[in-house]
Design a protein around this motif. Sequence first.
Motif, PDB file in Angstrom:
ATOM      1  N   LYS A   5     -10.602   2.519   4.186  1.00 52.30           N
ATOM      2  CA  LYS A   5     -11.180   2.295   2.316  1.00 52.30           C
ATOM      3  C   LYS A   5     -11.209   3.841   1.840  1.00 52.30           C
ATOM      4  CE  LYS A   5     -14.382  -0.522   1.258  1.00 52.30           C
ATOM      5  NZ  LYS A   5     -15.543  -1.074   1.339  1.00 52.30           N
ATOM      6  N   GLU A   6     -11.396   4.947   2.561  1.00 49.34           N
ATOM      7  CA  GLU A   6     -11.028   6.045   2.167  1.00 49.34           C
ATOM      8  C   GLU A   6      -9.867   6.625   1.830  1.00 49.34           C
ATOM      9  OE1 GLU A   6     -13.237   8.327   4.846  1.00 49.34           O
ATOM     10  OE2 GLU A   6     -15.386   7.859   4.176  1.00 49.34           O
ATOM     11  N   THR A   7      -9.115   6.058   2.997  1.00 50.83           N
ATOM     12  CA  THR A   7      -7.579   6.385   2.568  1.00 50.83           C
ATOM     13  C   THR A   7      -6.819   5.515   1.627  1.00 50.83           C
ATOM     14  OG1 THR A   7      -7.272   6.697   5.052  1.00 50.83           O
ATOM     15  CG2 THR A   7      -5.328   6.289   3.959  1.00 50.83           C
ATOM     16  N   PHE A   8      -7.228   4.284   1.460  1.00 43.28           N
ATOM     17  CA  PHE A   8      -6.714   3.546   0.228  1.00 43.28           C
ATOM     18  C   PHE A   8      -7.437   4.401  -1.221  1.00 43.28           C
ATOM     19  CE2 PHE A   8      -8.490   0.730  -2.877  1.00 43.28           C
ATOM     20  CZ  PHE A   8      -7.407  -0.027  -3.474  1.00 43.28           C
ATOM     21  N   GLN A   9      -8.381   4.857  -1.136  1.00 44.34           N
ATOM     22  CA  GLN A   9      -8.827   5.639  -2.452  1.00 44.34           C
ATOM     23  C   GLN A   9      -8.003   6.574  -2.696  1.00 44.34           C
ATOM     24  OE1 GLN A   9     -11.250   4.963  -4.572  1.00 44.34           O
ATOM     25  NE2 GLN A   9     -12.386   3.267  -3.602  1.00 44.34           N
ATOM     26  N   TYR A  10      -7.580   7.565  -1.510  1.00 49.43           N
ATOM     27  CA  TYR A  10      -6.757   8.607  -1.602  1.00 49.43           C
ATOM     28  C   TYR A  10      -5.458   8.299  -2.101  1.00 49.43           C
ATOM     29  CZ  TYR A  10      -3.722  12.271   0.011  1.00 49.43           C
ATOM     30  OH  TYR A  10      -2.640  13.445   0.035  1.00 49.43           O
ATOM     31  N   PHE A  11      -4.818   7.166  -1.485  1.00 48.71           N
ATOM     32  CA  PHE A  11      -3.346   6.828  -2.212  1.00 48.71           C
ATOM     33  C   PHE A  11      -3.476   6.379  -3.618  1.00 48.71           C
ATOM     34  CE2 PHE A  11      -2.348   7.508   2.267  1.00 48.71           C
ATOM     35  CZ  PHE A  11      -1.181   8.237   2.187  1.00 48.71           C
ATOM     36  N   THR A  12      -4.565   5.631  -3.922  1.00 48.87           N
ATOM     37  CA  THR A  12      -4.367   5.135  -5.271  1.00 48.87           C
ATOM     38  C   THR A  12      -3.863   6.132  -6.320  1.00 48.87           C
ATOM     39  OG1 THR A  12      -6.610   5.513  -5.457  1.00 48.87           O
ATOM     40  CG2 THR A  12      -6.042   3.159  -4.891  1.00 48.87           C
ATOM     41  N   GLU A  13      -4.286   7.246  -6.093  1.00 48.61           N
ATOM     42  CA  GLU A  13      -3.758   8.557  -7.002  1.00 48.61           C
ATOM     43  C   GLU A  13      -2.387   9.080  -6.368  1.00 48.61           C
ATOM     44  OE1 GLU A  13      -7.085  11.404  -7.250  1.00 48.61           O
ATOM     45  OE2 GLU A  13      -8.364   9.638  -8.103  1.00 48.61           O
ATOM     46  N   LYS A  14      -2.229   8.956  -5.342  1.00 51.32           N
ATOM     47  CA  LYS A  14      -1.122   9.529  -4.868  1.00 51.32           C
ATOM     48  C   LYS A  14       0.402   8.829  -4.661  1.00 51.32           C
ATOM     49  CE  LYS A  14      -3.432  13.437  -3.937  1.00 51.32           C
ATOM     50  NZ  LYS A  14      -3.147  14.734  -4.825  1.00 51.32           N
ATOM     51  N   ASN A  15       0.181   7.514  -4.136  1.00 49.39           N
ATOM     52  CA  ASN A  15       1.291   6.600  -3.938  1.00 49.39           C
ATOM     53  C   ASN A  15       0.826   5.096  -4.089  1.00 49.39           C
ATOM     54  OD1 ASN A  15       3.327   4.963  -2.259  1.00 49.39           O
ATOM     55  ND2 ASN A  15       4.235   6.944  -2.549  1.00 49.39           N
ATOM     56  N   GLY A  16       1.466   4.656  -5.156  1.00 52.66           N
ATOM     57  CA  GLY A  16       0.788   3.220  -5.335  1.00 52.66           C
ATOM     58  C   GLY A  16       1.529   2.081  -4.569  1.00 52.66           C
ATOM     59  N   LYS A  17       2.632   2.259  -3.871  1.00 51.99           N
ATOM     60  CA  LYS A  17       3.137   1.335  -2.845  1.00 51.99           C
ATOM     61  C   LYS A  17       2.099   1.385  -1.598  1.00 51.99           C
ATOM     62  CE  LYS A  17       7.457   0.379  -2.544  1.00 51.99           C
ATOM     63  NZ  LYS A  17       8.716   0.246  -2.455  1.00 51.99           N
ATOM     64  N   VAL A  18       1.958   2.543  -1.100  1.00 51.71           N
ATOM     65  CA  VAL A  18       0.866   2.726  -0.027  1.00 51.71           C
ATOM     66  C   VAL A  18      -0.369   2.123  -0.172  1.00 51.71           C
ATOM     67  CG1 VAL A  18      -0.068   4.346   1.834  1.00 51.71           C
ATOM     68  CG2 VAL A  18       2.392   4.694   0.999  1.00 51.71           C
ATOM     69  N   ALA A  19      -0.921   2.443  -1.380  1.00 49.46           N
ATOM     70  CA  ALA A  19      -1.968   1.770  -1.702  1.00 49.46           C
ATOM     71  C   ALA A  19      -2.073   0.355  -1.818  1.00 49.46           C
ATOM     72  CB  ALA A  19      -2.550   2.532  -3.226  1.00 49.46           C
ATOM     73  N   THR A  20      -1.063  -0.096  -2.306  1.00 55.55           N
ATOM     74  CA  THR A  20      -0.925  -1.441  -2.560  1.00 55.55           C
ATOM     75  C   THR A  20      -1.106  -2.379  -0.907  1.00 55.55           C
ATOM     76  OG1 THR A  20       0.281  -1.393  -4.604  1.00 55.55           O
ATOM     77  CG2 THR A  20       0.494  -3.487  -3.305  1.00 55.55           C
ATOM     78  N   CYS A  21      -0.174  -1.543  -0.209  1.00 56.55           N
ATOM     79  CA  CYS A  21      -0.289  -2.127   1.225  1.00 56.55           C
ATOM     80  C   CYS A  21      -1.647  -2.183   1.904  1.00 56.55           C
ATOM     81  CB  CYS A  21       0.752  -1.219   2.219  1.00 56.55           C
ATOM     82  SG  CYS A  21       2.284  -1.534   1.688  1.00 56.55           S
ATOM     83  N   ILE A  22      -2.080  -0.997   1.883  1.00 62.02           N
ATOM     84  CA  ILE A  22      -3.695  -0.918   2.564  1.00 62.02           C
ATOM     85  C   ILE A  22      -4.665  -1.843   1.734  1.00 62.02           C
ATOM     86  CG2 ILE A  22      -5.219   0.780   2.989  1.00 62.02           C
ATOM     87  CD1 ILE A  22      -3.291   2.926   3.358  1.00 62.02           C
ATOM     88  N   GLY A  23      -4.627  -1.839   0.452  1.00 63.28           N
ATOM     89  CA  GLY A  23      -5.549  -2.309  -0.280  1.00 63.28           C
ATOM     90  C   GLY A  23      -5.549  -3.966   0.144  1.00 63.28           C
ATOM     91  N   TYR A  24      -4.303  -4.571  -0.056  1.00 64.88           N
ATOM     92  CA  TYR A  24      -4.207  -5.834   0.284  1.00 64.88           C
ATOM     93  C   TYR A  24      -4.316  -6.331   1.723  1.00 64.88           C
ATOM     94  CZ  TYR A  24      -2.936  -7.160  -4.416  1.00 64.88           C
ATOM     95  OH  TYR A  24      -3.068  -7.215  -5.832  1.00 64.88           O
ATOM     96  N   LEU A  25      -4.007  -5.470   2.788  1.00 63.16           N
ATOM     97  CA  LEU A  25      -4.393  -5.582   4.118  1.00 63.16           C
ATOM     98  C   LEU A  25      -5.997  -5.628   4.208  1.00 63.16           C
ATOM     99  CD1 LEU A  25      -1.934  -3.488   5.950  1.00 63.16           C
ATOM    100  CD2 LEU A  25      -2.093  -6.023   6.014  1.00 63.16           C
ATOM    101  N   LEU A  26      -6.743  -4.974   3.585  1.00 60.00           N
ATOM    102  CA  LEU A  26      -8.223  -4.913   3.454  1.00 60.00           C
ATOM    103  C   LEU A  26      -8.678  -5.969   2.909  1.00 60.00           C
ATOM    104  CD1 LEU A  26      -8.897  -1.027   2.282  1.00 60.00           C
ATOM    105  CD2 LEU A  26      -9.497  -2.238   4.437  1.00 60.00           C
ATOM    106  N   CYS A  27      -8.183  -6.526   1.897  1.00 57.14           N
ATOM    107  CA  CYS A  27      -8.697  -7.850   1.246  1.00 57.14           C
ATOM    108  C   CYS A  27      -8.560  -8.903   2.130  1.00 57.14           C
ATOM    109  CB  CYS A  27      -7.762  -8.015  -0.026  1.00 57.14           C
ATOM    110  SG  CYS A  27      -8.330  -6.845  -1.421  1.00 57.14           S
ATOM    111  N   GLN A  28      -7.363  -9.213   2.856  1.00 61.28           N
ATOM    112  CA  GLN A  28      -7.067 -10.285   3.649  1.00 61.28           C
ATOM    113  C   GLN A  28      -8.081 -10.489   4.823  1.00 61.28           C
ATOM    114  OE1 GLN A  28      -2.724 -11.191   4.375  1.00 61.28           O
ATOM    115  NE2 GLN A  28      -2.558  -9.371   2.997  1.00 61.28           N
TER     116      GLN A  28
END
Length: 372
Positions: free
Chosen positions: A64-87
């Motif tokens: 989740k901390e890494t997700f937060q980091y990439f929301t500002e750095k790289n949208g595609k990576v944040a999307t991947c991590i975010g939806y894996l967390l959601c599932q």
Amino acid sequence: MKRFIQNILVLILVLIPYMGMAQSNLQNFLDIMKSSPNPESYVPQIKQEISPYLKGPGTRKTLKETFQYFTEKNGKVATCIGYLLCQTSKKPQELYDIIKQIPAHNKFYYYNENFSDDRDVYGGCLKNVILFSDGRAAILDMSEIDVDNYDNLASLTSRMPEFIADFYNESKPVFLYNPSGKCMFGYLKEKGSKINMRMCPEESVYERPADDNRLHQFKDNLQYDLVAGVNLDFTNESFKPTYYGFNTADEAIAAKGQMKEEAAKQYVAALTKLLNAQKAALTKKYGVKAFNAIKQGKIYVGMPAGILTEYKEIQEDGTSVQLFDFKGTFRDKAGFYNLYEPSGIFQLFKELGVSLDYNKIFVKNKKVVGWR
């Protein structure tokens, strides 16, 4: 008891180094991705590398901390991590908070397994996710979620197994995110469509989009209603269960019983009315003898030919079946005649071993003159 406690202590001592190593392996991958000038190059590896750690309390916090980091750095990576967390989440607020931070896609997207891997721009991370161009997102095949005062769907589906089997093809619930904050969890139908007397959603939706544009699938321009599950309004933190519009599964089950009883009465009344109307019309047109004969599947010389095709056998489901088919006009030594043959329903009877007295019926001057 002492022996049992000793075994537990040994197990803990064995697992601690493993857990530390797992955390280390995950952290190494995340650090490499963070330090890379092109973190998107790691998208094909993200699912494989982080999936084993999605449910661990410590590793999930790291992700989740890494997700937060990439929301500002790289949208595609944040999307991947975010939806894996959601599932792998059962917490509605967590689902909402994560998706709300994922950069808007602004284009309809879904993972299609029929396409080659180069069409899957998220490396399989969004396999069970559908993105809508208006910012909505659907996560398919969800497990139950944790909501206070929510009698989960198992209470409904265990006593209404046809709800899942017939109307949703054994699929699991869906979490539908809406940027407005008004989200849903459960089973959906197209907005404005009806639920019929069998409590069947006539336009139920559960499948990911398909190349053949089949029914029951999610589409970019569709809006949805909740059939059974929880309305999740995050604007005022109101989470309200619904079961076919009722507050509890018990109320829905009782309502279904009443609806089935009422539907049965309506069906019997409608069927009786239909049968009486047919009897009255055919008796008036062809006579009582002809109607009584055709009703029993019998024919006789002199029988009016019109009743062969006008009489319909009414089935239990309300559909009507014609007993005989007109095959055309032919000529023999005695002149012209019309030929009729038993329809498909009689062919079925024959396959079941029921013998018929006729396979071909001959008609002249609008009267049956013979058969063989």
